[in-house]
Design a protein around this motif. Sequence first.
Motif, short mmCIF file in Angstrom:
data_model
loop_
_atom_site.label_atom_id
_atom_site.label_comp_id
_atom_site.label_asym_id
_atom_site.label_seq_id
_atom_site.Cartn_x
_atom_site.Cartn_y
_atom_site.Cartn_z
N LYS A 130 0.81 -1.22 0.00
CA LYS A 130 0.00 0.00 0.00
C LYS A 130 0.84 1.27 0.00
CE LYS A 130 -4.02 -2.12 2.24
NZ LYS A 130 -4.87 -2.17 3.45
N SER A 131 2.11 1.15 0.37
CA SER A 131 2.98 2.34 0.37
C SER A 131 3.56 2.61 -1.02
CB SER A 131 4.12 2.15 1.38
OG SER A 131 4.94 1.04 1.02
N LEU A 132 3.32 1.71 -1.98
CA LEU A 132 3.86 1.90 -3.34
C LEU A 132 3.07 2.96 -4.10
CD1 LEU A 132 4.38 -1.81 -4.50
CD2 LEU A 132 6.17 -0.18 -3.89
N PRO A 133 3.74 3.79 -4.88
CA PRO A 133 3.02 4.69 -5.79
C PRO A 133 2.23 3.88 -6.81
CG PRO A 133 5.35 5.30 -5.61
CD PRO A 133 5.21 3.96 -4.97
N LEU A 134 1.10 4.40 -7.24
CA LEU A 134 0.25 3.70 -8.20
C LEU A 134 1.01 3.37 -9.47
CD1 LEU A 134 -2.49 2.61 -9.08
CD2 LEU A 134 -3.10 4.93 -9.81
N GLU A 135 1.82 4.30 -9.96
CA GLU A 135 2.58 4.06 -11.19
C GLU A 135 3.50 2.85 -11.03
OE1 GLU A 135 4.83 6.90 -14.26
OE2 GLU A 135 5.98 6.59 -12.43
N ALA A 136 4.12 2.71 -9.87
CA ALA A 136 5.02 1.58 -9.63
C ALA A 136 4.26 0.27 -9.68
CB ALA A 136 5.73 1.74 -8.29
N VAL A 137 3.09 0.23 -9.05
CA VAL A 137 2.26 -0.98 -9.07
C VAL A 137 1.94 -1.38 -10.51
CG1 VAL A 137 0.01 -1.95 -8.47
CG2 VAL A 137 1.26 -0.58 -6.79
N ILE A 138 1.54 -0.41 -11.31
CA ILE A 138 1.12 -0.69 -12.68
C ILE A 138 2.27 -1.24 -13.51
CG2 ILE A 138 0.33 0.38 -14.83
CD1 ILE A 138 -1.31 2.33 -13.04
N TYR A 139 3.42 -0.56 -13.50
CA TYR A 139 4.53 -1.01 -14.33
C TYR A 139 5.12 -2.34 -13.82
CZ TYR A 139 4.60 3.09 -17.31
OH TYR A 139 4.26 4.05 -18.25
N GLU A 140 5.15 -2.52 -12.50
CA GLU A 140 5.66 -3.78 -11.94
C GLU A 140 4.75 -4.94 -12.33
OE1 GLU A 140 5.99 -2.91 -7.82
OE2 GLU A 140 7.73 -1.60 -8.08
N ALA A 141 3.45 -4.69 -12.43
CA ALA A 141 2.53 -5.74 -12.86
C ALA A 141 2.82 -6.16 -14.29
CB ALA A 141 1.08 -5.26 -12.72
N PHE A 142 3.27 -5.22 -15.13
CA PHE A 142 3.63 -5.58 -16.49
C PHE A 142 4.90 -6.43 -16.52
CE2 PHE A 142 0.47 -2.53 -17.77
CZ PHE A 142 0.01 -3.03 -18.97
N ASP A 143 5.79 -6.23 -15.57
CA ASP A 143 6.96 -7.11 -15.47
C ASP A 143 6.51 -8.53 -15.15
OD1 ASP A 143 9.60 -7.94 -15.40
OD2 ASP A 143 10.00 -7.13 -13.40
N ALA A 144 5.58 -8.67 -14.20
CA ALA A 144 5.05 -9.99 -13.87
C ALA A 144 4.35 -10.61 -15.08
CB ALA A 144 4.08 -9.89 -12.69
N LEU A 145 3.60 -9.79 -15.82
CA LEU A 145 2.90 -10.27 -17.01
C LEU A 145 3.89 -10.76 -18.05
CD1 LEU A 145 0.15 -10.67 -18.32
CD2 LEU A 145 0.23 -8.29 -19.09
N ALA A 146 5.00 -10.05 -18.20
CA ALA A 146 6.04 -10.48 -19.15
C ALA A 146 6.67 -11.81 -18.71
CB ALA A 146 7.11 -9.40 -19.27
N HIS A 147 6.87 -11.99 -17.40
CA HIS A 147 7.39 -13.28 -16.92
C HIS A 147 6.45 -14.41 -17.34
CE1 HIS A 147 9.72 -11.20 -13.42
NE2 HIS A 147 10.46 -11.29 -14.51
N ALA A 148 5.14 -14.17 -17.19
CA ALA A 148 4.17 -15.20 -17.52
C ALA A 148 4.15 -15.48 -19.02
CB ALA A 148 2.78 -14.77 -17.04
N ILE A 149 4.07 -14.43 -19.83
CA ILE A 149 3.96 -14.60 -21.28
C ILE A 149 5.24 -15.22 -21.85
CG2 ILE A 149 3.74 -13.41 -23.49
CD1 ILE A 149 1.96 -11.34 -22.00
N GLU A 150 6.39 -14.71 -21.44
CA GLU A 150 7.64 -15.21 -22.00
C GLU A 150 7.95 -16.64 -21.55
OE1 GLU A 150 10.48 -11.97 -23.57
OE2 GLU A 150 10.62 -11.90 -21.39
N SER A 151 7.62 -16.97 -20.31
CA SER A 151 7.85 -18.35 -19.87
C SER A 151 6.92 -19.32 -20.60
CB SER A 151 7.66 -18.47 -18.35
OG SER A 151 6.32 -18.22 -17.97
#
Length: 301
Positions: A130-151
């Motif tokens: 909850k202490s994360l800025p919203l922008e950080a949450v959004i872009y970090e979620a795309f990193d997780a999404l890339a892990h899923a898609i690329e794997s």
Amino acid sequence: FKTIQERKNLLIVSKSCYEQNKNFFLNILGPTPSYFHSGDPTNDCLVSLLSEVAKEQYENLICVGGGSVIDLSKLAQKESKIPLIVMPSTIGSGSEVSQYSVLNIDGKKVVKFGKELLPDTVILYPDILKSLPLEAVIYEAFDALAHAIESYVSRMSNPFSDQLAVTAMNLIFEFLPKIDLERLQIASMLAGMAQSSAATGLCHAFAHVIGSKQKIPHAKLIATFLIDTIKLNSKYCEKYNKLGINIVEKLGGLYETMAIKSVKITLEKNLPEEIYKDVNMLSNPCKPQIEEIKNILEGHL
């Protein structure tokens, strides 16, 4: 947490995370020796941390942080043989369940690999996000999404990693627009398990090489190059079709919903060649031409 409090612990954390959650740390750990780290882990950082570890007979290393802090802690665990407890404080890296760590050596990101890099215990605590800025949450979620898609399309993919990857993708597509931190943290962990089993690919090659050279945040580079690299890979790889969706269109809609913006990069000499040689290319579903890599780069100058 009570069991942890009764042991001699060293807390490894970023200064910003500690300051934003100081009461939380005092409540769960009490007064505890702390080692603060920020930025990409380097050999000097590892030597410094191991020096701190050697000062006392610690029973646990407790890491609370994002991918860089976790990667450093895992490398220290491997050297010290002290049990490591990890609580991720960001979404995206999946390092808490990955047998990979990234070390910056002479300005290049070098991937370390091995089962001994897996933490002993992982604690998911969504409230710390909850202490994360919203922008950080959004872009970090795309990193997780890339892990899923690329794997999922990796040369090393398998039925186990595929199931994890598809579940993670579905969770992110559904819950990122709602900023559901608990579901996103679970998705990030599942995607991390998928990439630990099957590795990543071309998009991460772009992010690793450019990130270390041009000091652009990893997650923003992932978001910048994810669609481009999927389009290139899909010329040679049909497995995307098994998802039952048009993954490029689905991503495009999510980019629009979340107002994702690409970053601008500098086309340095030999940059396409370095991306082509990056270790992540070993698991990419195809070997693109260097000229194809250059064409993608030229779209983000």
